[in-house]
Scaffold this motif. Sequence first.
Motif, PDB file in Angstrom:
ATOM      1  N   ALA A   3      35.118 -26.735 -25.023  1.00 61.57           N
ATOM      2  CA  ALA A   3      36.324 -26.616 -24.202  1.00 61.57           C
ATOM      3  C   ALA A   3      37.387 -25.736 -24.855  1.00 61.57           C
ATOM      4  N   ASN A   4      37.255 -25.499 -26.146  1.00 59.69           N
ATOM      5  CA  ASN A   4      38.277 -24.745 -26.870  1.00 59.69           C
ATOM      6  C   ASN A   4      38.079 -23.239 -26.805  1.00 59.69           C
ATOM      7  N   LYS A   5      36.905 -22.800 -26.403  1.00 61.66           N
ATOM      8  CA  LYS A   5      36.577 -21.367 -26.356  1.00 61.66           C
ATOM      9  C   LYS A   5      36.803 -20.744 -27.744  1.00 61.66           C
ATOM     10  N   ASN A   6      37.117 -19.475 -27.817  1.00 63.36           N
ATOM     11  CA  ASN A   6      37.388 -18.786 -29.080  1.00 63.36           C
ATOM     12  C   ASN A   6      36.272 -18.995 -30.103  1.00 63.36           C
ATOM     13  N   GLY A   7      35.032 -19.048 -29.631  1.00 65.98           N
ATOM     14  CA  GLY A   7      33.902 -19.121 -30.549  1.00 65.98           C
ATOM     15  C   GLY A   7      33.897 -20.349 -31.427  1.00 65.98           C
ATOM     16  N   LEU A   8      34.336 -21.480 -30.882  1.00 63.44           N
ATOM     17  CA  LEU A   8      34.380 -22.743 -31.616  1.00 63.44           C
ATOM     18  C   LEU A   8      35.238 -22.639 -32.884  1.00 63.44           C
ATOM     19  N   ARG A   9      36.317 -21.881 -32.789  1.00 64.99           N
ATOM     20  CA  ARG A   9      37.226 -21.725 -33.923  1.00 64.99           C
ATOM     21  C   ARG A   9      38.654 -22.062 -33.507  1.00 64.99           C
ATOM     22  N   ILE A  10      39.419 -22.604 -34.465  1.00 66.49           N
ATOM     23  CA  ILE A  10      40.858 -22.744 -34.276  1.00 66.49           C
ATOM     24  C   ILE A  10      41.480 -21.433 -34.710  1.00 66.49           C
ATOM     25  N   PRO A  11      42.244 -20.753 -33.865  1.00 64.16           N
ATOM     26  CA  PRO A  11      42.805 -19.451 -34.242  1.00 64.16           C
ATOM     27  C   PRO A  11      43.789 -19.554 -35.402  1.00 64.16           C
ATOM     28  N   MET A  12      43.996 -18.437 -36.078  1.00 57.26           N
ATOM     29  CA  MET A  12      44.868 -18.376 -37.243  1.00 57.26           C
ATOM     30  C   MET A  12      46.221 -17.728 -36.947  1.00 57.26           C
ATOM     31  N   ARG A  13      46.373 -17.141 -35.764  1.00 53.15           N
ATOM     32  CA  ARG A  13      47.632 -16.462 -35.447  1.00 53.15           C
ATOM     33  C   ARG A  13      47.692 -16.180 -33.951  1.00 53.15           C
ATOM     34  N   TRP A  14      48.860 -15.669 -33.529  1.00 51.36           N
ATOM     35  CA  TRP A  14      49.048 -15.188 -32.166  1.00 51.36           C
ATOM     36  C   TRP A  14      49.111 -13.670 -32.179  1.00 51.36           C
ATOM     37  N   LYS A  15      48.865 -13.064 -31.031  1.00 50.62           N
ATOM     38  CA  LYS A  15      48.974 -11.616 -30.886  1.00 50.62           C
ATOM     39  C   LYS A  15      50.448 -11.202 -30.789  1.00 50.62           C
ATOM     40  N   TYR A  16      50.683  -9.912 -30.997  1.00 51.92           N
ATOM     41  CA  TYR A  16      52.010  -9.368 -30.775  1.00 51.92           C
ATOM     42  C   TYR A  16      52.248  -9.206 -29.272  1.00 51.92           C
ATOM     43  N   PRO A  17      53.486  -9.339 -28.810  1.00 50.86           N
ATOM     44  CA  PRO A  17      53.768  -9.203 -27.371  1.00 50.86           C
ATOM     45  C   PRO A  17      53.406  -7.806 -26.861  1.00 50.86           C
ATOM     46  N   GLN A  18      52.984  -7.751 -25.611  1.00 45.16           N
ATOM     47  CA  GLN A  18      52.625  -6.475 -24.994  1.00 45.16           C
ATOM     48  C   GLN A  18      53.801  -5.510 -24.994  1.00 45.16           C
ATOM     49  N   SER A  19      55.018  -6.041 -24.910  1.00 45.18           N
ATOM     50  CA  SER A  19      56.206  -5.179 -24.887  1.00 45.18           C
ATOM     51  C   SER A  19      56.299  -4.320 -26.147  1.00 45.18           C
ATOM     52  N   GLU A  20      55.800  -4.817 -27.274  1.00 45.22           N
ATOM     53  CA  GLU A  20      55.831  -4.029 -28.505  1.00 45.22           C
ATOM     54  C   GLU A  20      54.913  -2.809 -28.401  1.00 45.22           C
ATOM     55  N   PHE A  21      53.781  -2.959 -27.743  1.00 46.14           N
ATOM     56  CA  PHE A  21      52.864  -1.840 -27.583  1.00 46.14           C
ATOM     57  C   PHE A  21      53.410  -0.813 -26.591  1.00 46.14           C
ATOM     58  N   GLU A  22      54.288  -1.267 -25.708  1.00 50.36           N
ATOM     59  CA  GLU A  22      54.870  -0.373 -24.716  1.00 50.36           C
ATOM     60  C   GLU A  22      56.101   0.355 -25.230  1.00 50.36           C
ATOM     61  N   SER A  51      44.265 -26.726 -19.748  1.00 52.32           N
ATOM     62  CA  SER A  51      42.986 -26.622 -20.439  1.00 52.32           C
ATOM     63  C   SER A  51      43.137 -26.999 -21.904  1.00 52.32           C
ATOM     64  N   GLN A  52      41.992 -27.059 -22.576  1.00 46.51           N
ATOM     65  CA  GLN A  52      41.966 -27.300 -24.016  1.00 46.51           C
ATOM     66  C   GLN A  52      41.739 -25.978 -24.761  1.00 46.51           C
ATOM     67  N   ASP A  53      42.073 -24.884 -24.109  1.00 46.12           N
ATOM     68  CA  ASP A  53      41.752 -23.549 -24.563  1.00 46.12           C
ATOM     69  C   ASP A  53      42.553 -23.157 -25.808  1.00 46.12           C
ATOM     70  N   TYR A  54      41.860 -22.680 -26.845  1.00 45.08           N
ATOM     71  CA  TYR A  54      42.506 -22.126 -28.035  1.00 45.08           C
ATOM     72  C   TYR A  54      42.440 -20.596 -28.052  1.00 45.08           C
ATOM     73  N   ASN A  55      42.098 -19.993 -26.940  1.00 44.69           N
ATOM     74  CA  ASN A  55      41.999 -18.540 -26.864  1.00 44.69           C
ATOM     75  C   ASN A  55      43.391 -17.963 -26.617  1.00 44.69           C
ATOM     76  N   TRP A  56      44.220 -18.019 -27.632  1.00 44.72           N
ATOM     77  CA  TRP A  56      45.651 -17.723 -27.496  1.00 44.72           C
ATOM     78  C   TRP A  56      45.942 -16.267 -27.168  1.00 44.72           C
ATOM     79  N   GLY A  57      47.108 -16.074 -26.538  1.00 47.05           N
ATOM     80  CA  GLY A  57      47.634 -14.740 -26.281  1.00 47.05           C
ATOM     81  C   GLY A  57      48.710 -14.406 -27.299  1.00 47.05           C
ATOM     82  N   SER A  58      49.821 -13.894 -26.804  1.00 47.66           N
ATOM     83  CA  SER A  58      50.883 -13.447 -27.705  1.00 47.66           C
ATOM     84  C   SER A  58      51.921 -14.535 -27.936  1.00 47.66           C
TER      85      SER A  58
END
Length: 500
Positions: free
Chosen positions: A453-472, A78-85
């Motif tokens: 096609a980019n999702k994320n509210g027509l924005r280029i994200p500024m960062r990535w999330k922290y990994p889920q392992s950190e929250f665990e 995809s062309q998705d910018y809805n990034w995860g960690s």
Amino acid sequence: MKTLNKYKNILIIALIFIISSCTNFDELTNDPNRATSVPPSMLLSEVLRVTNNLGEGPWSDAQRDNQFWTISFDYYGSQDYNWGSAPLRYTTLSNVVAMEKEAANLDTKNKYGALSKFFKAYFLDFMTKRMGDIPMTESLRAAGVDAITQPKYDSQKEVYVEILALLEAANDQIIIAKGEVGTGAVEGDFLFQGDLDKWQKTINAFHLRILISLSKKTTEIDVKTKFNQIVSNPKKYPIMTGIADNMARSFSDENGNNYELNPSSYGFNRNRNIMGGTYLDILKQNNDPRIYKVADPAQFYYDANDPLNLNAYIGANTGEDQGAMQVASDEGKFSYPNEKRFYSTYSGEEYILIGYAEQQFGIAEAINRGWIAGDAATYYNLGIKASMEFYAVSTTDIDTFLASANIVYKGNTADGLEQILSQKYVAFFQNSERESYFNYRRTGIPVFNVGSANKNGLRIPMRWKYPQSEFETNSMNVNAALTSQYGGSDDINAIMWLLK
């Protein structure tokens, strides 16, 4: 048979208890054939292997996020910018620390110590510029009497202060190492074959990259003075002098170490990979001869009587609906990656991690911003020339391009800065991981395309999330870091300290 096996197991257990009753059990578990240490050369090879395979190489999702190419078939991506960690790199950093520790027992400890400081800086930068604050001072201390399994987060400013100190120390130590062991003495180095001269140039080129990335923080960190110290003192801080000094990964058809696009992938990728409009349009606007090296004309518009017609080179916009993109692709209305260049061999072209062209554009930017004295046009032209030499553009075409109205440097102005950053973006094509995106994020140049096609509210994200392992496993500290930086939200659109 089951009964026999049952008695065998009972016998084995009984023998263990008998032996352990009169023998120190630690002695039984101490395998005399097991290695108690790993040579620093082997650890270096492993660190280099990871550095070469961070998943952001040519024609990867990272290069698509850089808007160098698009994908028309939504089944394959995809062309998705809805990034995860983003990934953490502490396992590799633990190998770096182990390399430094093992080398301390050898007479040649300085050479590995210098490289360990560089790699610490490299991977700390890798993590912090993706997420923000990260564990640093208390990280990698999960064993021993003073073990810390839930490390606190250091501020991004503290991380960059440490990165700069590490790079300064790495240069100092490599000078000592060169005096003690000479060049060509680093075993396990399959990248530069132990050439400490090239490593020193790489360390200092990376140092300049870090300083440029801090362009919004000149009132908090004295980046101007340090930048000037490096550029004005080549004897102490040698930097790259040509593309032969590039820190680059090479490919081959051995052991599956193939370039991403190759004869075997042609049938799968040819009609899916489309040249990105953000990149291709810059080449078209400037009548750039590199366009003929990297792209094929769209067949729908191609005229054999006018093979150099730039209007036949059509890139797809990153935000474009993939359904419409696929239809246009099937009709031959988009340009694909150059078949001869990218699909004819398994070895492809080198993949630059840290390069001479980037270094020259960085120096040009520093002059444009007034950080250092010098002629920005000279470094700007050298950066363009280096990129064109990478693509084997003829000297005549290079000279013609440099003399064209759109390219002649417009002085130390906003227009001149835009020229530098746009040409730096072009030189990054399919190289240097996500540096194209990080430069866009820092400067807004070139303008990135966004759409449905980019999702994320027509924005280029500024960062990535922290990994889920950190929250665990480290929830208190990661949540404290989110509160201090982003109001408690792990938001990919939040602005980190580096960008404020």
